[in-house]
Design a protein around this motif. Structure first.
Motif, PDB file in Angstrom:
ATOM      1  N   LEU A  88     -15.736 -14.841 -29.744  1.00  0.00           N
ATOM      2  CA  LEU A  88     -16.309 -15.328 -31.005  1.00  0.00           C
ATOM      3  C   LEU A  88     -15.899 -14.443 -32.177  1.00  0.00           C
ATOM      4  O   LEU A  88     -15.588 -14.947 -33.261  1.00  0.00           O
ATOM      5  N   ILE A  89     -15.894 -13.134 -31.970  1.00  0.00           N
ATOM      6  CA  ILE A  89     -15.485 -12.221 -33.040  1.00  0.00           C
ATOM      7  C   ILE A  89     -14.042 -12.497 -33.444  1.00  0.00           C
ATOM      8  O   ILE A  89     -13.711 -12.530 -34.641  1.00  0.00           O
ATOM      9  N   LEU A  90     -13.184 -12.723 -32.463  1.00  0.00           N
ATOM     10  CA  LEU A  90     -11.780 -13.006 -32.769  1.00  0.00           C
ATOM     11  C   LEU A  90     -11.646 -14.322 -33.549  1.00  0.00           C
ATOM     12  O   LEU A  90     -10.854 -14.403 -34.493  1.00  0.00           O
ATOM     13  N   ILE A  91     -12.439 -15.329 -33.170  1.00  0.00           N
ATOM     14  CA  ILE A  91     -12.409 -16.597 -33.907  1.00  0.00           C
ATOM     15  C   ILE A  91     -12.914 -16.392 -35.332  1.00  0.00           C
ATOM     16  O   ILE A  91     -12.317 -16.866 -36.301  1.00  0.00           O
ATOM     17  N   PHE A  92     -14.035 -15.653 -35.473  1.00  0.00           N
ATOM     18  CA  PHE A  92     -14.614 -15.433 -36.804  1.00  0.00           C
ATOM     19  C   PHE A  92     -13.741 -14.543 -37.688  1.00  0.00           C
ATOM     20  O   PHE A  92     -13.956 -14.485 -38.899  1.00  0.00           O
ATOM     21  N   ALA A  93     -12.760 -13.873 -37.099  1.00  0.00           N
ATOM     22  CA  ALA A  93     -11.804 -13.125 -37.915  1.00  0.00           C
ATOM     23  C   ALA A  93     -11.011 -14.078 -38.803  1.00  0.00           C
ATOM     24  O   ALA A  93     -10.381 -13.649 -39.770  1.00  0.00           O
ATOM     25  N   GLY A  94     -11.086 -15.363 -38.505  1.00  0.00           N
ATOM     26  CA  GLY A  94     -10.436 -16.369 -39.331  1.00  0.00           C
ATOM     27  C   GLY A  94     -10.995 -16.433 -40.739  1.00  0.00           C
ATOM     28  O   GLY A  94     -10.336 -16.939 -41.646  1.00  0.00           O
ATOM     29  N   GLU A 141      -5.213  -9.948 -26.283  1.00  0.00           N
ATOM     30  CA  GLU A 141      -6.002 -10.068 -27.509  1.00  0.00           C
ATOM     31  C   GLU A 141      -6.055  -8.739 -28.264  1.00  0.00           C
ATOM     32  O   GLU A 141      -6.064  -8.726 -29.497  1.00  0.00           O
ATOM     33  N   GLY A 142      -6.092  -7.640 -27.520  1.00  0.00           N
ATOM     34  CA  GLY A 142      -6.082  -6.332 -28.169  1.00  0.00           C
ATOM     35  C   GLY A 142      -4.816  -6.131 -28.992  1.00  0.00           C
ATOM     36  O   GLY A 142      -4.866  -5.639 -30.123  1.00  0.00           O
ATOM     37  N   PHE A 143      -3.667  -6.524 -28.428  1.00  0.00           N
ATOM     38  CA  PHE A 143      -2.411  -6.430 -29.172  1.00  0.00           C
ATOM     39  C   PHE A 143      -2.436  -7.352 -30.396  1.00  0.00           C
ATOM     40  O   PHE A 143      -2.016  -6.961 -31.482  1.00  0.00           O
ATOM     41  N   VAL A 144      -2.917  -8.569 -30.214  1.00  0.00           N
ATOM     42  CA  VAL A 144      -2.978  -9.521 -31.328  1.00  0.00           C
ATOM     43  C   VAL A 144      -3.895  -8.988 -32.425  1.00  0.00           C
ATOM     44  O   VAL A 144      -3.570  -9.070 -33.620  1.00  0.00           O
ATOM     45  N   ALA A 145      -5.049  -8.438 -32.050  1.00  0.00           N
ATOM     46  CA  ALA A 145      -5.971  -7.888 -33.049  1.00  0.00           C
ATOM     47  C   ALA A 145      -5.321  -6.734 -33.807  1.00  0.00           C
ATOM     48  O   ALA A 145      -5.494  -6.603 -35.029  1.00  0.00           O
ATOM     49  N   PHE A 146      -4.566  -5.899 -33.096  1.00  0.00           N
ATOM     50  CA  PHE A 146      -3.891  -4.781 -33.764  1.00  0.00           C
ATOM     51  C   PHE A 146      -2.866  -5.297 -34.781  1.00  0.00           C
ATOM     52  O   PHE A 146      -2.836  -4.845 -35.928  1.00  0.00           O
ATOM     53  N   PHE A 147      -2.044  -6.266 -34.376  1.00  0.00           N
ATOM     54  CA  PHE A 147      -1.033  -6.776 -35.304  1.00  0.00           C
ATOM     55  C   PHE A 147      -1.657  -7.606 -36.424  1.00  0.00           C
ATOM     56  O   PHE A 147      -1.157  -7.608 -37.552  1.00  0.00           O
ATOM     57  N   ALA A 148      -2.753  -8.276 -36.148  1.00  0.00           N
ATOM     58  CA  ALA A 148      -3.475  -8.986 -37.210  1.00  0.00           C
ATOM     59  C   ALA A 148      -4.044  -7.985 -38.213  1.00  0.00           C
ATOM     60  O   ALA A 148      -4.072  -8.251 -39.425  1.00  0.00           O
ATOM     61  N   VAL A 171      -5.569 -18.813 -33.625  1.00  0.00           N
ATOM     62  CA  VAL A 171      -5.287 -17.825 -32.583  1.00  0.00           C
ATOM     63  C   VAL A 171      -6.537 -17.558 -31.749  1.00  0.00           C
ATOM     64  O   VAL A 171      -6.494 -17.521 -30.519  1.00  0.00           O
ATOM     65  N   GLY A 172      -7.676 -17.389 -32.412  1.00  0.00           N
ATOM     66  CA  GLY A 172      -8.929 -17.119 -31.707  1.00  0.00           C
ATOM     67  C   GLY A 172      -9.344 -18.255 -30.797  1.00  0.00           C
ATOM     68  O   GLY A 172      -9.775 -18.022 -29.657  1.00  0.00           O
ATOM     69  N   ILE A 173      -9.211 -19.482 -31.268  1.00  0.00           N
ATOM     70  CA  ILE A 173      -9.578 -20.640 -30.439  1.00  0.00           C
ATOM     71  C   ILE A 173      -8.642 -20.749 -29.239  1.00  0.00           C
ATOM     72  O   ILE A 173      -9.091 -21.007 -28.112  1.00  0.00           O
ATOM     73  N   LEU A 174      -7.349 -20.534 -29.461  1.00  0.00           N
ATOM     74  CA  LEU A 174      -6.405 -20.598 -28.336  1.00  0.00           C
ATOM     75  C   LEU A 174      -6.700 -19.515 -27.300  1.00  0.00           C
ATOM     76  O   LEU A 174      -6.648 -19.770 -26.092  1.00  0.00           O
ATOM     77  N   PHE A 175      -7.031 -18.313 -27.752  1.00  0.00           N
ATOM     78  CA  PHE A 175      -7.382 -17.255 -26.806  1.00  0.00           C
ATOM     79  C   PHE A 175      -8.707 -17.551 -26.106  1.00  0.00           C
ATOM     80  O   PHE A 175      -8.867 -17.221 -24.933  1.00  0.00           O
ATOM     81  N   ALA A 176      -9.649 -18.160 -26.807  1.00  0.00           N
ATOM     82  CA  ALA A 176     -10.923 -18.515 -26.167  1.00  0.00           C
ATOM     83  C   ALA A 176     -10.689 -19.542 -25.055  1.00  0.00           C
ATOM     84  O   ALA A 176     -11.311 -19.473 -23.992  1.00  0.00           O
TER      85      ALA A 176
END
Length: 147
Positions: free
Chosen positions: A90-96, A34-41, A105-110
């Motif tokens: 939740l933060i990753l999902i709300f990045a949507g 998720e850290g890598f995904v957040a960086f590329f996002a 992406v956030g839901i799949l990672f959750a």
């Protein structure tokens, strides 16, 4: 002179190796990914939306989230570590709301986080049971121990 860790200082010959938690291992794997995904996002949002949001805000928030995701691996063995992981999900999902694809992406990672935690707990419980049964057998059959 190299400094020894606490575990190294307390080690004595014949001590059994402490078993690592599968739950922590699975959860750490998800968080690092998720850290890598957040960086590329962050880079994608920077490239696509820098006119809508201040570039410094995009980069600092995104890189900060990436670092928090990775650094959370260090506290997963604490009682509140998994709770922090759920908050990060939740933060990753709300990045949507900033980049709509992050909802998916956030839901799949959750889901991956939930599965990793659930499966890791089950595997840790089964391994603990096996260790207890092995210790009971060894105590009941000392003549079978060959060293």
């Amino acid at each position: 002179m190299a400094r020894l860790t606490k575990a190294q200082r307390e080690w004595r010959p014949g001590m059994p190796k402490k078993r690592r938690s599968t739950k922590v291992m699975f959860a750490s794997t998800v968080l690092v990914l998720e850290g890598f995904v957040a960086f590329f996002a962050t880079l994608a949002v920077f490239g696509l939306r820098r006119d809508e949001f201040p570039p410094a805000l995009i980069l600092s928030a995104g890189i900060g989230l990436s670092l928090v995701l990775v650094l959370t691996c260090a506290v997963l063995s604490k009682p509140w570590g998994v709770g922090l992981g759920w908050i990060l999900q939740l933060i990753l999902i709300f990045a949507g709301f900033i980049e709509p694809m992050m909802f998916v992406v956030g839901i799949l990672f959750a889901v991956a986080w939930w599965y990793g935690i659930r499966t890791g707990i089950r595997i840790d419980r089964e391994a603990g049971q096996r260790e207890r049964e092995q210790a009971e057998w060894e105590a009941a059959h000392p003549e079978d121990q060959s060293n």
